[in-house]
Scaffold this motif. Sequence first.
Motif, PDB file in Angstrom:
ATOM      1  N   ASN A  26      89.625  -3.609 -14.198  1.00 55.55           N
ATOM      2  CA  ASN A  26      88.501  -2.693 -14.104  1.00 55.55           C
ATOM      3  C   ASN A  26      88.780  -1.644 -13.030  1.00 55.55           C
ATOM      4  N   PRO A  27      89.602  -0.645 -13.326  1.00 54.73           N
ATOM      5  CA  PRO A  27      89.989   0.330 -12.305  1.00 54.73           C
ATOM      6  C   PRO A  27      88.839   1.226 -11.822  1.00 54.73           C
ATOM      7  N   GLN A  28      87.706   1.206 -12.535  1.00 55.17           N
ATOM      8  CA  GLN A  28      86.566   2.012 -12.099  1.00 55.17           C
ATOM      9  C   GLN A  28      85.981   1.496 -10.796  1.00 55.17           C
ATOM     10  N   LEU A  29      86.265   0.251 -10.465  1.00 60.59           N
ATOM     11  CA  LEU A  29      85.734  -0.339  -9.238  1.00 60.59           C
ATOM     12  C   LEU A  29      86.639  -0.138  -8.026  1.00 60.59           C
ATOM     13  N   MET A  30      87.692   0.651  -8.176  1.00 57.25           N
ATOM     14  CA  MET A  30      88.714   0.772  -7.134  1.00 57.25           C
ATOM     15  C   MET A  30      88.127   1.128  -5.769  1.00 57.25           C
ATOM     16  N   MET A  31      87.320   2.140  -5.690  1.00 58.78           N
ATOM     17  CA  MET A  31      86.816   2.592  -4.382  1.00 58.78           C
ATOM     18  C   MET A  31      85.899   1.555  -3.750  1.00 58.78           C
ATOM     19  N   ALA A  32      85.007   0.982  -4.527  1.00 58.00           N
ATOM     20  CA  ALA A  32      84.094  -0.020  -3.977  1.00 58.00           C
ATOM     21  C   ALA A  32      84.854  -1.261  -3.505  1.00 58.00           C
ATOM     22  N   VAL A  33      85.816  -1.700  -4.304  1.00 64.19           N
ATOM     23  CA  VAL A  33      86.602  -2.874  -3.928  1.00 64.19           C
ATOM     24  C   VAL A  33      87.483  -2.564  -2.716  1.00 64.19           C
ATOM     25  N   ALA A  34      88.052  -1.364  -2.670  1.00 66.99           N
ATOM     26  CA  ALA A  34      88.894  -0.989  -1.526  1.00 66.99           C
ATOM     27  C   ALA A  34      88.078  -0.994  -0.234  1.00 66.99           C
TER      28      ALA A  34
END
Length: 145
Positions: free
Chosen positions: A64-72
């Motif tokens: 789910n690459p759309q979550l990249m910023m939140a997960v980072a």
Amino acid sequence: MPSHDARTIRGAAIPTAVAGILATAISAAVAGGKGAIGAGFAAVLVMVFFGAGQFALDRLTRNNPQLMMAVALLVYTTQILLVGIVLAVFKDTSLFDTKVFGFTLLGCVFVWCGMQVRTHLKTKQFYVQTDDDKPDEQSKPGRQQ
């Protein structure tokens, strides 16, 4: 792990290890054995926490690459929180020089983050979908012909 993520970890871990070795050697000369232990522990701590964080970021955003910023942001906040907990636990220790530990920790965090950004910027990673990657418009459900 995709090759660009492995390259990012390697690009940050190697300079951090070099900085840790230099800090350990300088600390041994200036503060003795306890300084060397503190600097070595700080360098290993940064490499373990930040390496594990990069690995977790890869695993959590693979599907789910759309979550990249939140997960980072979550991973980075967790890393800093864990480093803060370690600092609080070893605040009054006599196992190593705490000032050397703190300065080496800070320096290694700066080296890791800076080299991670540098490696990421130098990596040629495609972020545009080519025509081959796009789904066929005719095969979408609900599309009338």
